[in-house]
Enzyme design. Structure first.
Site, PDB file in Angstrom:
ATOM      1  N   CYS A  48      23.244  -0.656  24.667  1.00 49.94           N
ATOM      2  CA  CYS A  48      24.447  -1.176  25.338  1.00 49.94           C
ATOM      3  C   CYS A  48      23.922  -2.139  26.498  1.00 49.94           C
ATOM      4  O   CYS A  48      23.298  -2.787  26.382  1.00 49.94           O
ATOM      5  CB  CYS A  48      25.072   0.221  26.021  1.00 49.94           C
ATOM      6  SG  CYS A  48      26.771  -0.162  26.406  1.00 49.94           S
ATOM      7  N   THR A  49      24.264  -1.876  27.773  1.00 54.72           N
ATOM      8  CA  THR A  49      24.292  -2.909  28.724  1.00 54.72           C
ATOM      9  C   THR A  49      22.720  -2.623  29.338  1.00 54.72           C
ATOM     10  O   THR A  49      22.628  -3.339  30.393  1.00 54.72           O
ATOM     11  CB  THR A  49      25.428  -3.102  29.892  1.00 54.72           C
ATOM     12  OG1 THR A  49      25.359  -1.828  30.549  1.00 54.72           O
ATOM     13  CG2 THR A  49      26.695  -3.326  29.187  1.00 54.72           C
TER      14      THR A  49
END
Lengths: 211, 211
Positions: free
Chosen positions: B100-101
């Site tokens: 993800c981030t």
């Protein structure tokens, strides 16, 4: 909605954290991890601890009760304080849920007598011994009791719960939020798709972990 | 294999716990959750804390580094001690991974300059701003750097890593062990499959969580 997720020694972390990731984001959710005592509870690998933010005694009720599985299930089934608490919370719950061998704890608490339920594929026989009617499905719902198959199945179950509780749009938004568009690299995630030798290795590994 | 998973305030729990569930079970794995300091680190919902069993200073190296995402990513990118540590571990790693981030933190540490990588679908533009070449794929591998899309994609990535590191049989056994035969109730886990209005709601929710 008040949500309680039980933690106990040697639980399997993804059983708890998969559903948590969905359920904690339901509108109005107040989710709490609950243990015998407050404080860190170690998972089955010994390499992860999640904090129990409340003890059983501090948690007299919940609208949604969720019990994860793990090799600590048999010890949890032998802990009367856990069984009493599970029974008490279940009596007043709107939903009672389990993931993987968490169903064995529900069964040991007398909640699954004659009830259709699922668990990890390697533990159907044990679930039957404890009085439930084991079904080889990913998610099984009978009344307010909803049980999921092994470990990762908790994510699918939580999305079904989200849809039942808050509507399909909320569930879909949460699914998109966690980008749950699974692409497993292999197609061997259930025993009917995997070579028998692999399944026997998993069974042996699970027996060793429980010992 | 020594595996370090970074924890930081407001990480997304499933980003870390999905891969942990696979990687901690690799033969010879020694997995440790690492934080700025030892002790519990709260996730983005505030409702879950995982214990960092070692501080950054106590973790001079790792063969596999994994960085989860979460709304705390921007604060983590502004913490020089984290960026220095990520750079240092990456220099000696066999694998450097993000979910993800978490890719934004790798990028902020200068590791993704000109490198093909992925992140949560709502954050491709930010990943590009930080110097990477964003790709809309579930798992992207370039050399020893492997990045996964949003949250749940870390499970798929970890199985790929398991296969690369220990062979397909080990990866398949782990997949069967967690019964990873996903059946999402809806087919809307990526933005190309979901209504545009839902995607905009997810974007808005993520902006609000970062604020």
């Amino acid at each position: 909605m008040k949500i309680a997720i039980l933690l106990y020694d040697k639980f399997t972390a993804l059983d708890a954290v998969g559903p948590y990731e969905i359920l904690s984001r339901l509108p109005g959710a107040e989710l709490c991890f609950v243990g015998l005592e407050k404080g860190p509870v170690r998972s089955d690998t010994g390499r992860l601890a999640i904090t129990a933010d409340a003890s059983l005694d501090e948690t007299p009720s919940a609208e949604l009760l969720l019990i994860p599985g793990g090799p600590g299930d048999e010890a949890a089934c032998a802990e009367q304080r856990i069984l009493d608490w599970v029974q008490r919370i279940h009596e007043g719950s709107k939903w009672t849920a389990s993931v993987c061998t968490g169903a064995l704890i529900l069964a040991a608490a007398g909640i699954l007598d004659g009830v259709q339920a699922t668990t990890h594929w390697a533990r159907y026989a044990r679930l039957e011994e404890l009085g439930a009617k084991a079904k080889a499905e990913r998610v099984v719902r009978q009344g307010k009791i909803i049980t999921a198959a092994g470990v990762s199945a908790g994510i699918d179950m939580a999305l079904e719960l989200a849809a039942a509780e808050c509507g399909e749009d909320v569930a879909k938004m949460l699914q998109l939020g966690i980008e749950y568009d699974p692409h497993p690299p292999f197609d061997c995630g259930s025993p009917d798709k995997a070579p028998a030798a692999l399944a026997e290795m998993v069974r042996a590994s699970m027996r060793a972990n429980r010992a």
